[in-house]
Design an enzyme around this catalytic site. Structure first.
Site, PDB file in Angstrom:
ATOM      1  N   ASP A  30      76.871  23.702  43.894  1.00  0.00           N
ATOM      2  CA  ASP A  30      75.770  24.695  43.981  1.00  0.00           C
ATOM      3  C   ASP A  30      74.827  24.479  44.781  1.00  0.00           C
ATOM      4  O   ASP A  30      74.235  23.574  44.746  1.00  0.00           O
ATOM      5  CB  ASP A  30      75.655  25.236  42.952  1.00  0.00           C
ATOM      6  CG  ASP A  30      75.450  26.647  42.413  1.00  0.00           C
ATOM      7  OD1 ASP A  30      75.902  27.376  41.741  1.00  0.00           O
ATOM      8  OD2 ASP A  30      73.905  26.961  42.999  1.00  0.00           O
ATOM      9  N   ILE A  31      74.094  25.373  45.634  1.00  0.00           N
ATOM     10  CA  ILE A  31      73.121  25.159  46.915  1.00  0.00           C
ATOM     11  C   ILE A  31      71.588  25.514  45.623  1.00  0.00           C
ATOM     12  O   ILE A  31      70.406  24.659  45.923  1.00  0.00           O
ATOM     13  CB  ILE A  31      72.994  26.632  47.876  1.00  0.00           C
ATOM     14  CG1 ILE A  31      72.396  25.928  49.166  1.00  0.00           C
ATOM     15  CG2 ILE A  31      72.554  28.159  47.285  1.00  0.00           C
ATOM     16  CD1 ILE A  31      72.573  27.391  50.024  1.00  0.00           C
ATOM     17  N   ASN A  69      80.475  33.993  35.037  1.00  0.00           N
ATOM     18  CA  ASN A  69      79.832  34.958  34.607  1.00  0.00           C
ATOM     19  C   ASN A  69      80.862  36.366  35.226  1.00  0.00           C
ATOM     20  O   ASN A  69      81.438  36.052  36.735  1.00  0.00           O
ATOM     21  CB  ASN A  69      78.577  35.226  36.258  1.00  0.00           C
ATOM     22  CG  ASN A  69      77.475  33.714  35.533  1.00  0.00           C
ATOM     23  OD1 ASN A  69      77.222  33.471  34.082  1.00  0.00           O
ATOM     24  ND2 ASN A  69      76.857  32.873  36.202  1.00  0.00           N
ATOM     25  N   VAL A 110      77.482  36.247  43.399  1.00  0.00           N
ATOM     26  CA  VAL A 110      78.526  36.788  44.366  1.00  0.00           C
ATOM     27  C   VAL A 110      79.552  36.662  43.850  1.00  0.00           C
ATOM     28  O   VAL A 110      80.985  36.591  42.560  1.00  0.00           O
ATOM     29  CB  VAL A 110      79.346  34.875  44.659  1.00  0.00           C
ATOM     30  CG1 VAL A 110      79.768  34.939  46.233  1.00  0.00           C
ATOM     31  CG2 VAL A 110      77.317  34.338  45.331  1.00  0.00           C
ATOM     32  N   HIS A 161      84.408  32.330  40.504  1.00  0.00           N
ATOM     33  CA  HIS A 161      83.980  30.845  41.260  1.00  0.00           C
ATOM     34  C   HIS A 161      83.758  30.675  39.766  1.00  0.00           C
ATOM     35  O   HIS A 161      83.264  31.302  38.853  1.00  0.00           O
ATOM     36  CB  HIS A 161      83.378  31.216  42.169  1.00  0.00           C
ATOM     37  CG  HIS A 161      81.374  31.928  41.362  1.00  0.00           C
ATOM     38  ND1 HIS A 161      81.540  33.103  41.794  1.00  0.00           N
ATOM     39  CD2 HIS A 161      80.575  31.233  40.607  1.00  0.00           C
ATOM     40  CE1 HIS A 161      80.325  34.065  41.493  1.00  0.00           C
ATOM     41  NE2 HIS A 161      79.812  32.373  41.056  1.00  0.00           N
ATOM     42  N   HIS A 177      81.984  27.372  37.505  1.00  0.00           N
ATOM     43  CA  HIS A 177      81.247  26.591  37.244  1.00  0.00           C
ATOM     44  C   HIS A 177      80.777  25.358  36.506  1.00  0.00           C
ATOM     45  O   HIS A 177      81.561  25.713  35.377  1.00  0.00           O
ATOM     46  CB  HIS A 177      79.652  26.908  36.495  1.00  0.00           C
ATOM     47  CG  HIS A 177      79.060  28.755  37.707  1.00  0.00           C
ATOM     48  ND1 HIS A 177      77.976  28.889  38.716  1.00  0.00           N
ATOM     49  CD2 HIS A 177      79.113  29.676  37.799  1.00  0.00           C
ATOM     50  CE1 HIS A 177      77.548  29.216  39.106  1.00  0.00           C
ATOM     51  NE2 HIS A 177      78.292  30.609  38.189  1.00  0.00           N
TER      52      HIS A 177
HETATM   53  P1  AMP Z   1      77.263  33.500  40.304  1.00  0.00           P
HETATM   54  O1  AMP Z   1      75.787  33.496  40.290  1.00  0.00           O
HETATM   55  O2  AMP Z   1      78.302  32.976  38.948  1.00  0.00           O
HETATM   56  O3  AMP Z   1      77.789  34.718  40.925  1.00  0.00           O
HETATM   57  O4  AMP Z   1      76.453  32.307  41.290  1.00  0.00           O
HETATM   58  C1  AMP Z   1      77.109  31.960  42.217  1.00  0.00           C
HETATM   59  C2  AMP Z   1      76.309  30.952  42.694  1.00  0.00           C
HETATM   60  O5  AMP Z   1      76.919  31.177  44.142  1.00  0.00           O
HETATM   61  C3  AMP Z   1      74.926  30.424  42.481  1.00  0.00           C
HETATM   62  O6  AMP Z   1      74.876  29.287  41.932  1.00  0.00           O
HETATM   63  C4  AMP Z   1      74.040  30.766  44.088  1.00  0.00           C
HETATM   64  O7  AMP Z   1      73.331  29.030  43.589  1.00  0.00           O
HETATM   65  C5  AMP Z   1      75.339  30.164  44.636  1.00  0.00           C
HETATM   66  N1  AMP Z   1      75.559  29.588  45.647  1.00  0.00           N
HETATM   67  C6  AMP Z   1      75.239  31.119  46.370  1.00  0.00           C
HETATM   68  N2  AMP Z   1      75.374  30.863  48.265  1.00  0.00           N
HETATM   69  C7  AMP Z   1      75.869  29.618  48.020  1.00  0.00           C
HETATM   70  C8  AMP Z   1      75.675  28.838  49.205  1.00  0.00           C
HETATM   71  N3  AMP Z   1      75.708  29.014  50.252  1.00  0.00           N
HETATM   72  N4  AMP Z   1      76.367  27.073  48.614  1.00  0.00           N
HETATM   73  C9  AMP Z   1      76.582  27.317  47.739  1.00  0.00           C
HETATM   74  N5  AMP Z   1      76.005  28.171  46.723  1.00  0.00           N
HETATM   75  C10 AMP Z   1      75.613  28.719  46.980  1.00  0.00           C
END
Ligand code: AMP
Length: 113
Positions: free
Chosen positions: A31-32, A88, A97, A101, A103
């Protein structure tokens, strides 16, 4: 055509990210914006927007995502210390997103939820 998710862009190498695991159906990245020392996202290559969109046909895929998370937790040596797996879904859970996915979070003592 529908907009690509950020994860599809990573998979297509349109955005730079280190893919730490990949097979024919699943990939995983760090995760970024990690919330703990270990924060990995396990992602199906098939775009499914939310957990609400799952169907019976996705049952095996979801099982594979969880098994992959388990294997990554072991490879990162947090299987015994412990970790959290979470999805989520939509606004109240702050899903950002819209491509499901899982976590995988650990590497420290997590706060109670
Ligand atoms: P959610 O809030 O459950 O939709 O999680 C989306 C996750 O994607 C968040 O924890 C972000 O930090 C992560 N995220 C968004 N863009 C990127 C990226 N380019 N590379 C890695 N993780 C990302």
């Amino acid at each position: 055509m529908e907009e690509k998710s950020i994860f599809e862009m990573i998979l297509n190498k349109e955005i730079d990210s280190e893919i730490i695991y990949e097979d024919d159906e699943i990939f995983a990245i760090h995760d970024i914006n990690p919330v703990a020392p270990i924060h990995v996202l396990i992602i199906p290559k098939k775009k499914i927007k939310t957990i609400n969109d799952l169907t019976q046909d996705d049952a095996v895929l979801i099982g594979k995502l969880v098994l992959t998370a388990k294997n990554i937790a072991k490879s990162l040596r947090i299987d015994e210390s412990g970790y959290r797996l979470l999805w989520n879904t939509n606004k109240d859970a702050m899903q950002t997103v819209f491509h499901i996915h899982l976590h995988l979070i650990g590497g420290t003592m997590l706060k109670e939820i």
